[in-house]
Design a protein around this motif. Structure first.
Motif, short mmCIF file in Angstrom:
data_model
loop_
_atom_site.label_atom_id
_atom_site.label_comp_id
_atom_site.label_asym_id
_atom_site.label_seq_id
_atom_site.Cartn_x
_atom_site.Cartn_y
_atom_site.Cartn_z
N GLY A 65 0.87 3.91 -2.92
CA GLY A 65 0.53 5.28 -2.55
C GLY A 65 1.61 6.26 -2.95
N LYS A 66 2.85 5.87 -2.73
CA LYS A 66 3.97 6.74 -3.10
C LYS A 66 3.99 6.98 -4.60
CE LYS A 66 8.93 7.30 -2.49
NZ LYS A 66 10.16 6.74 -1.95
N LEU B 174 -0.40 9.39 -3.01
CA LEU B 174 -1.47 9.29 -2.04
C LEU B 174 -0.96 8.66 -0.74
CD1 LEU B 174 -4.16 7.81 -4.45
CD2 LEU B 174 -4.09 10.16 -3.60
N THR B 175 -1.65 8.98 0.36
CA THR B 175 -1.30 8.35 1.64
C THR B 175 -1.95 6.97 1.69
OG1 THR B 175 -3.27 9.17 2.79
CG2 THR B 175 -1.32 10.61 2.79
N VAL B 176 -1.50 6.16 2.65
CA VAL B 176 -2.10 4.84 2.85
C VAL B 176 -3.59 5.01 3.17
CG1 VAL B 176 -2.14 2.81 4.36
CG2 VAL B 176 0.04 3.71 3.54
N GLN C 215 -5.62 7.33 2.20
CA GLN C 215 -6.33 7.66 0.96
C GLN C 215 -6.49 6.41 0.09
OE1 GLN C 215 -3.56 10.79 -0.08
NE2 GLN C 215 -5.19 12.34 0.08
N MET C 216 -5.44 5.58 0.04
CA MET C 216 -5.51 4.36 -0.76
C MET C 216 -6.60 3.43 -0.23
SD MET C 216 -3.20 4.60 -3.14
CE MET C 216 -3.17 2.91 -3.65
N LEU D 229 0.83 -1.21 0.00
CA LEU D 229 0.00 0.00 0.00
C LEU D 229 0.86 1.25 0.00
CD1 LEU D 229 -2.98 -0.70 2.42
CD2 LEU D 229 -3.11 -0.02 0.03
N GLU D 230 1.91 1.25 0.81
CA GLU D 230 2.80 2.42 0.87
C GLU D 230 3.48 2.66 -0.47
OE1 GLU D 230 4.06 2.43 5.59
OE2 GLU D 230 5.17 1.16 4.21
N GLU E 235 1.47 6.84 -6.61
CA GLU E 235 0.29 7.60 -7.02
C GLU E 235 0.18 8.95 -6.32
OE1 GLU E 235 -1.65 6.63 -9.49
OE2 GLU E 235 -0.49 4.79 -9.69
#
Length: 65
Positions: free
Chosen positions: A20-21, A25-27, A29-30, A16-17, A23
């Motif tokens: 997110g990185k 986005l934060t975790v 937000q994901m 997820l991290e 894209e």
């Protein structure tokens, strides 16, 4: 607004991290995007998917009962 706590494996969190990185986005937000995507599916799509799963596993469910 409610707060929800979930447990993730180290691998799930790492993935997820990383996503997110990539894209921007934060975790959080994901996760929210994933939940929104899931709950916004039409009811008919969910019912059709559930019916397929139940049909595919009918023999297994029969044996387990």
């Amino acid at each position: 607004m409610a707060t929800l706590t979930i447990s993730l494996s180290d691998e799930e969190l790492r993935r997820l991290e990383a996503l997110g990185k990539r894209e921007g986005l934060t975790v959080e937000q994901m996760v929210r995007l994933g939940i929104n995507d899931f709950i916004s599916q039409p009811d008919d799509a969910f019912r059709a998917a559930a019916k397929r799963v139940m049909g595919k596993n009918a023999e297994l469910y029969r044996r387990l009962s």
